[in-house]
Scaffold this active site. Sequence first.
Site, mmCIF file in Angstrom:
data_model
loop_
_atom_site.group_PDB
_atom_site.id
_atom_site.type_symbol
_atom_site.label_atom_id
_atom_site.label_comp_id
_atom_site.label_asym_id
_atom_site.label_seq_id
_atom_site.Cartn_x
_atom_site.Cartn_y
_atom_site.Cartn_z
ATOM 1 N N HIS A 161 0.831 -1.194 0.000
ATOM 2 C CA HIS A 161 0.000 0.000 0.000
ATOM 3 C C HIS A 161 0.869 1.249 0.000
ATOM 4 O O HIS A 161 2.067 1.195 0.310
ATOM 5 C CB HIS A 161 -0.927 -0.011 1.213
ATOM 6 C CG HIS A 161 -2.013 -1.032 1.120
ATOM 7 N ND1 HIS A 161 -2.503 -1.712 2.199
ATOM 8 C CD2 HIS A 161 -2.709 -1.492 0.047
ATOM 9 C CE1 HIS A 161 -3.454 -2.537 1.805
ATOM 10 N NE2 HIS A 161 -3.587 -2.429 0.507
ATOM 11 N N GLY A 217 -3.583 -1.475 -7.856
ATOM 12 C CA GLY A 217 -4.624 -2.146 -7.092
ATOM 13 C C GLY A 217 -6.023 -1.645 -7.399
ATOM 14 O O GLY A 217 -6.927 -2.435 -7.707
ATOM 15 N N ASP A 222 -4.816 -6.307 -8.062
ATOM 16 C CA ASP A 222 -4.980 -7.369 -7.067
ATOM 17 C C ASP A 222 -5.759 -8.546 -7.657
ATOM 18 O O ASP A 222 -5.457 -9.712 -7.387
ATOM 19 C CB ASP A 222 -5.717 -6.834 -5.832
ATOM 20 C CG ASP A 222 -4.915 -5.780 -5.083
ATOM 21 O OD1 ASP A 222 -3.677 -5.877 -5.079
ATOM 22 O OD2 ASP A 222 -5.529 -4.865 -4.515
#
Length: 287
Positions: A161, A217, A222
């Site tokens: 992240h 993402g 993902d």
Amino acid sequence: MLIGLAANRLHHQTEDAALFALLRAIEPGIRELQLGLHAVGRTYDAIAAADMLHRYPQLVRYPYGREGGLMKLVAEVVGMGDGRTLDAAIYLTDPVDPSSIFPEALALKRQCVIHGKAFLSTVASARDWIEMERIHAGLPQDRNADRFHDYENQTLALIAHDALKPQMLEFAAQNFTLLSRFRRRVGTGTTGQNLNELAWSKGWPQDLPWVDRYNSGPLGGDAQIADLVLERRCQRVIFFEDPHVARQHEADIQLLERAVTTVTHEAVCTTTLKVAQRWCDAALLRA
């Protein structure tokens, strides 16, 4: 060391269920390391009914999940003192069971991430972690765990992240030689690009990506990596998650996590720097 232990019903319904396969594989390591196990009620009962960990004095029964057993494990990850501070948690989840997203289930993982402890949601992750701890304890290598360390034939996913991208870069720089042993590395968006730039600065051929990049993402990266996991084309995921921020693409993150637990015997997943570094150190000792 103390370990929390829980498994959804799916994983202890039959003789060949995941919980029993795991215990058959790691019972010698549990006894060698003298691990304390705090097992939630139904999981404990299943172990006793199967006559596994026979007369192991450090296996302790906790209440059923509906009576707060899993909640107690969450508190022990944070730390309760008096022999009630867990070093890791094994929680074999059923990806289609609603209980896998109950607050206590999500909190167990979140507190493991916050406190830098191993959250082991797959058989492969737990087996890999036990072998890692055996190596650090100076015990002989378990040849039955060799497949988890066949890096030259494996794909590694590296994901972080935003707030943890610098942490991922530092981790990759420190362990570049080991991570380069993998047959293939994959990543999402900016993390993948940053890792490639790091690799090129270290002399990796400029015309070759060190990491094969997928989408960011929020744009589905993902999900793309989840597909690799489900097809058994990605065997290890290192995903540095930031538990302190709201995530707009939470569903995509959960999708990747569910993919990992769907192939519980195949995929190893690590979610904190501390655990990832301890694995790297063990891998070097094992070599």
